[in-house]
Scaffold this motif. Structure first.
Motif, PDB file in Angstrom:
ATOM      1  N   LYS A 114       0.826  -1.201   0.000  1.00 47.05           N
ATOM      2  CA  LYS A 114       0.000   0.000   0.000  1.00 47.05           C
ATOM      3  C   LYS A 114       0.868   1.263   0.000  1.00 47.05           C
ATOM      4  CE  LYS A 114      -3.637   1.554   2.928  1.00 47.05           C
ATOM      5  NZ  LYS A 114      -3.849   1.522   4.375  1.00 47.05           N
ATOM      6  N   GLY A 115       2.032   1.149   0.640  1.00 50.91           N
ATOM      7  CA  GLY A 115       2.934   2.290   0.731  1.00 50.91           C
ATOM      8  C   GLY A 115       3.349   2.836  -0.627  1.00 50.91           C
ATOM      9  N   GLN A 116       3.403   1.981  -1.635  1.00 53.39           N
ATOM     10  CA  GLN A 116       3.769   2.449  -2.966  1.00 53.39           C
ATOM     11  C   GLN A 116       2.689   3.384  -3.524  1.00 53.39           C
ATOM     12  OE1 GLN A 116       6.684   1.675  -4.991  1.00 53.39           O
ATOM     13  NE2 GLN A 116       7.349   1.304  -2.896  1.00 53.39           N
ATOM     14  N   GLU A 118       0.582   5.059  -1.654  1.00 54.37           N
ATOM     15  CA  GLU A 118       0.539   6.252  -0.810  1.00 54.37           C
ATOM     16  C   GLU A 118       1.683   7.203  -1.130  1.00 54.37           C
ATOM     17  OE1 GLU A 118      -1.775   4.268   2.971  1.00 54.37           O
ATOM     18  OE2 GLU A 118       0.367   4.662   3.124  1.00 54.37           O
TER      19      GLU A 118
END
Lengths: 216, 246
Positions: A114-116, A118
């Motif tokens: 998910k960090g990518q 975000e």
């Protein structure tokens, strides 16, 4: 010797058809698979349901049966003129493989942290930009190996086309059994598959190496 | 001048109230350190400020302008949310660098995409891209990583990755670089407003002007850093700090 050459020639003809089924299925089912992926990941529940049910049915029944249904189905159910043999094979194969591919794509997309997404968001990127500029290549890298498996399976699945008398290589070889009581052409046909899959393996390894410059 | 004002911010995930009404403001140039136990809401607060989470209630003001109001949020278009996000830079705990891009490309990607929206992009493409490249080089040299410009994230150490992430967050506002670096190095700075979530109490003590202790979704204590850290009034703050000192 002349028998060997004539068998080789006939098998090559059949193998040409095998290659066509393989190539057209591959080229068409990748984009179709991607569309199914987006459907099965959609926030719109009915669409997601529809796509997942579709995948369940396609993966839950034999490809052999699907080929038969596409070929005979329209005529039996609606009294329509049947489709041609080769188009029927292609339609069944494309639908079947796009369902399998879509699940590989879904797994690949969902495995991206998910960090990518975000990180892209806080940099002011649009959803589209995040998908194409950030996520896509990482997905490709993650799915090369399972896609390779599926693609190599497809090479051999083409032999199912013979069930509706599409003369691919196995069917040609089998005719030598019934017509001339020769079984070796059937064994010989295996060599064609082996060489083809060997070439594919080399290409897939090349793709993997090309993508090895980064780690996900 | 109040740079940032947060009013009654609330956020819950299902039945869990993570933020239960957070109010604070920061003057321009202030550095705020947020401390507190895990799960207390520190990260969620930062994520709300970057609109990675949508607050359920509350308002966010930047530079005297209301940029978010939970009551009106549904009216915001995606483009407006994107514009609001750009008012904040964020460096993630896990850095979240893009693995398929080099250190420099990580920095230039967003700049290039934004440049494409400029009306003069087609005509001046070369000049613009050259400028972006120069800016990226400048940022990289300021974080001391110019010689690593062409390295991919997996080739960098954790600390180096963090510095690339900082450079990337600053790429959209390069004037701030020096100030942020001072903070990262533990020096006081004056001009840029910053929020740091940290577990290093000494870092907070030396670098931040203000310290906020967040616990169970509310600000348990908020004030000048020396005061909060050396003379905490709240019992939970005291317990938390004691645990860290031992």
């Amino acid at each position: 010797m002349s028998l060997f050459l004539s068998v080789t020639g006939r098998l090559l003809e059949g193998f040409g058809l095998t290659c066509w089924i393989f190539l057209i299925t591959l080229v068409c089912s990748i984009p179709l698979g991607l569309i199914i992926t987006f459907g099965s990941m959609s926030k719109f529940k009915p669409l997601r349901w529809l796509m997942r049910t579709f995948v369940w049915i396609i993966r839950g029944t034999p490809l052999l049966l699907q080929v038969i249904i596409v070929f005979y189905g329209p005529g039996l159910m609606f009294g329509m003129n049947g489709v041609g043999r080769m188009p029927a094979v292609l339609v069944a194969f494309i639908i079947n493989y796009s369902a399998y591919f879509s699940e590989i794509f879904r797994g690949g997309i969902e495995s991206i942290p998910k960090g990518q997404y975000e990180a892209g968001q806080v940099l002011g990127m649009t959803k589209r930009q995040i998908f194409f500029k950030v996520v896509l290549l990482q997905v490709v890298k993650r799915i090369v190996t399972p896609m390779g498996n599926e693609i190599i399976t497809l090479v051999k699945d083409t032999s199912l086309a013979r069930i509706i008398a599409v003369k691919e290589i196995i069917m040609v070889a089998q005719e030598y059994i019934s017509a001339k009581a020769l079984i070796w052409p059937l064994f010989y046909s295996g060599a064609f598959y082996l060489v083809f899959c060997g070439v594919l393996t080399i290409l897939l390894n090349f793709a993997e190496r090309k993508l090895s410059y980064f780690k996900v | 001048m109040k740079m940032l004002e947060v009013k009654n911010l609330k956020k819950s995930f299902g039945a869990v109230d993570v933020l239960r009404g957070v109010d604070f403001s920061l003057e321009k140039g202030e550095v705020l350190a947020i401390i507190g136990p895990s799960g207390g809401g520190k990260t969620t607060l930062l994520r709300c400020l970057n609109f990675l989470e949508t607050p359920d209630e509350g308002e966010i003001w930047v530079g005297g302008q209301k940029i978010f109001d939970a009551a009106e949020h549904s009216d915001l278009s995606e483009a407006e949310i994107r514009a609001n996000r750009l008012r904040f830079g964020l460096v993630f705990q896990q850095f979240n660098l893009f693995p398929q891009y080099t250190a420099k490309q990580n920095i230039t990607l967003a700049m290039q995409l934004q440049a494409k929206e400029r009306p003069d992009y087609k005509a001046d493409r070369r000049v613009i891209l050259e400028e972006i490249d120069q800016q990226a080089n400048a940022l990289l040299s300021r974080v001391g990583l110019l010689e690593k410009a062409d390295n991919y994230p997996h080739m960098l150490s954790g600390g180096q990755q963090q510095r690339v992430a900082i450079a990337r967050a600053l790429a959209l506002d390069p004037e701030l670089t020096g100030e942020v670096l001072k903070v990262i190095r533990g020096l006081k700075s004056s001009d840029s407003t910053m929020i740091v979530v940290t577990h290093e109490i000494q870092f907070a003590r030396h670098v931040a002007d203000k310290v906020m202790f967040i616990d169970e979704g509310v600000i348990a204590e908020y004030g000048p850093s020396a005061e909060v850290i050396e003379n905490p009034k709240n019992e939970r703050t005291r317990a938390f700090l004691n645990k860290f000192e031992k």
